[in-house]
Design a protein around this motif. Structure first.
Motif, short mmCIF file in Angstrom:
data_model
loop_
_atom_site.label_atom_id
_atom_site.label_comp_id
_atom_site.label_asym_id
_atom_site.label_seq_id
_atom_site.Cartn_x
_atom_site.Cartn_y
_atom_site.Cartn_z
N PRO A 1 -0.15 10.99 -16.21
CA PRO A 1 -1.07 10.63 -15.13
C PRO A 1 -1.70 9.26 -15.27
CG PRO A 1 -1.47 12.89 -15.85
CD PRO A 1 -0.51 12.27 -16.83
N HIS A 2 -1.91 8.77 -16.52
CA HIS A 2 -2.66 7.52 -16.67
C HIS A 2 -1.94 6.33 -16.04
CE1 HIS A 2 -0.59 7.52 -20.81
NE2 HIS A 2 -0.05 6.50 -20.18
N TYR A 3 -0.63 6.42 -15.87
CA TYR A 3 0.07 5.32 -15.20
C TYR A 3 -0.39 5.16 -13.75
CZ TYR A 3 3.37 4.81 -19.06
OH TYR A 3 3.94 4.58 -20.29
N PHE A 4 -0.77 6.28 -13.12
CA PHE A 4 -1.15 6.26 -11.71
C PHE A 4 -2.59 5.82 -11.49
CE2 PHE A 4 2.60 8.87 -11.61
CZ PHE A 4 3.19 8.55 -10.40
N LEU A 5 -3.39 5.75 -12.52
CA LEU A 5 -4.76 5.28 -12.36
C LEU A 5 -4.76 3.79 -12.04
CD1 LEU A 5 -6.42 7.14 -15.35
CD2 LEU A 5 -6.69 7.68 -12.93
N PRO A 6 -5.76 3.32 -11.28
CA PRO A 6 -5.80 1.88 -10.97
C PRO A 6 -5.70 1.00 -12.21
CG PRO A 6 -7.34 3.05 -9.58
CD PRO A 6 -6.80 4.06 -10.55
N LEU B 1 -3.95 0.19 0.08
CA LEU B 1 -4.23 0.72 -1.25
C LEU B 1 -3.91 -0.29 -2.34
CD1 LEU B 1 -5.00 3.09 -3.13
CD2 LEU B 1 -2.62 3.87 -2.97
N GLY B 2 -2.88 -1.11 -2.13
CA GLY B 2 -2.53 -2.12 -3.12
C GLY B 2 -3.65 -3.11 -3.36
N ALA B 3 -4.53 -3.30 -2.36
CA ALA B 3 -5.67 -4.19 -2.54
C ALA B 3 -6.62 -3.68 -3.61
CB ALA B 3 -6.41 -4.38 -1.23
N SER B 4 -6.71 -2.36 -3.76
CA SER B 4 -7.60 -1.80 -4.79
C SER B 4 -7.14 -2.23 -6.18
CB SER B 4 -7.61 -0.27 -4.69
OG SER B 4 -8.48 0.29 -5.66
N PHE B 5 -5.84 -2.22 -6.43
CA PHE B 5 -5.32 -2.60 -7.74
C PHE B 5 -5.47 -4.11 -7.96
CE2 PHE B 5 -2.12 0.74 -6.24
CZ PHE B 5 -3.00 1.78 -6.50
N GLY C 1 0.80 -1.21 0.00
CA GLY C 1 0.00 0.00 0.00
C GLY C 1 0.83 1.27 0.00
N MET C 2 0.16 2.37 0.17
CA MET C 2 0.79 3.68 0.18
C MET C 2 1.78 3.79 1.34
SD MET C 2 -1.23 7.32 0.38
CE MET C 2 -1.60 7.16 2.13
N LEU C 3 2.88 4.51 1.10
CA LEU C 3 3.90 4.76 2.10
C LEU C 3 4.59 3.48 2.57
CD1 LEU C 3 2.08 7.47 4.24
CD2 LEU C 3 3.87 7.84 2.54
N SER C 4 4.73 2.52 1.67
CA SER C 4 5.41 1.29 2.01
C SER C 4 6.30 0.89 0.84
CB SER C 4 4.40 0.19 2.36
OG SER C 4 5.05 -0.93 2.92
N SER C 5 6.67 -0.39 0.79
CA SER C 5 7.60 -0.86 -0.24
C SER C 5 7.62 -2.38 -0.22
CB SER C 5 9.01 -0.32 0.04
OG SER C 5 9.57 -0.97 1.17
N ASN D 1 -9.24 0.78 3.22
CA ASN D 1 -10.25 1.82 3.16
C ASN D 1 -10.37 2.37 1.74
OD1 ASN D 1 -10.80 2.09 6.17
ND2 ASN D 1 -8.60 2.36 6.10
N SER D 2 -9.30 2.29 0.97
CA SER D 2 -9.31 2.80 -0.40
C SER D 2 -10.20 1.95 -1.30
CB SER D 2 -7.89 2.81 -0.96
OG SER D 2 -7.03 3.58 -0.18
N ALA D 3 -10.02 0.63 -1.27
CA ALA D 3 -10.70 -0.24 -2.23
C ALA D 3 -12.19 -0.39 -1.96
CB ALA D 3 -10.04 -1.62 -2.23
#
Length: 286
Positions: free
Chosen positions: A75-80, A106-110, A37-41, A131-133
């Protein structure tokens, strides 16, 4: 903006353009795509890789502007949908017809979107508190969150990333090795990548209105201490076919806080679904 790379995009934009960084770990079994997810790696999965490698070959990707992945200008690269395109490129490069999915936050959304759009490529999937997905598109809560984050980034710059309350560095259960790895990788996050994620990714990530389309066997591993996730969990349980839920005594980062329980739940679920898939080979999904 389109949700995927344009259909008329030249081949070099797909194969020669920016690519997500990914690493394939040794293991025994099918490939498993792991999306943090966001802020991770890639470090998000350090407590899990050894256990997951006993029955799969983990494929760990890093989000745009995170870890070792670049920060594209378009920007389209950043879209899900742009992430879904990248995952498909990885699958094709690995030369496999089907694999397993695991998405965190957030990675779960993708990962969930990939399973909706490429169900025939997915044996089964797992996701954690997100919470994102599971939110609804254009909900006031999501809109307000994105606006707040962008305002903090404009006013605080790098400190908006380093001091974000959802940063895994606030997790008191990190081992020294994991803390050092995450600290180094969070330092790699680009301000441009974080801003693009807020502006383009977060508003497009909710899938709460599409959960009833799921046809892939799915396990949600919940960190039950994150109380605000309870409403979204209930929505998923009501709306999502093929869903099972396992609750663990953990916060948002359930795969870290309860690594052993998470690893066992994922192993048992995937091994069962792999056996089911082998037994029903050639039978279409409902």
């Amino acid at each position: 903006a389109e949700d995927h790379l344009p259909d008329d995009a030249p081949p070099q934009e797909l194969t020669g353009g920016p690519r997500l960084h990914y690493e394939v770990h040794d293991g025994d079994g099918p490939y498993m795509l792991l999306v943090h997810g966001m802020l991770s790696s890639r470090a998000q999965w350090m407590p899990n890789l050894a256990a997951l490698s006993e029955f799969s070959r983990p494929v760990v990707v890093e989000l745009w502007g995170h870890g070792r992945s670049p920060t594209p200008d378009a920007p389209h690269y950043f879209l899900p949908g742009g992430y879904v395109d990248q995952f498909e490129l990885v699958r094709r490069e690995l030369g496999v017809e089907q694999w397993l999915l695991c998405g965190q936050s957030l990675g779960a959304s993708f990962a969930l979107l990939y399973a909706l759009e490429h169900a025939d490529r997915v044996v089964a999937q797992v996701f954690t508190n997100t919470n994102s997905a599971l939110a609804q598109p254009r909900s006031p809560e999501r809109t307000g969150y994105v606006s707040q984050q962008l305002a903090q980034l404009r006013s605080g710059g790098r400190s908006a990333i380093d001091e974000h309350p959802m940063s895994p560095l606030h997790n008191r259960k990190l081992s020294p090795e994991l803390r050092d790895a995450l600290t180094a990788d969070i330092g790699r996050i680009t301000i441009e990548g974080y801003a693009a994620m807020m502006e383009h990714t977060q508003p497009a990530s909710p899938l709460g209105h599409r959960l009833d389309e799921n046809v892939v066997p799915t396990l949600l591993v919940v960190g039950e201490r994150e109380e605000r996730f309870g409403v979204l969990r209930e929505h998923a349980e009501r709306s999502m076919p093929q869903l099972e839920v396992v609750g663990l005594d953990a916060n948002h980062a359930v795969n870290i806080n309860q690594a052993e329980g998470f690893n066992l739940a994922v192993r048992d679920f995937f091994l069962r679904e792999l056996e089911n898939a082998a037994g029903s080979e050639g039978q279409p999904r409902p």
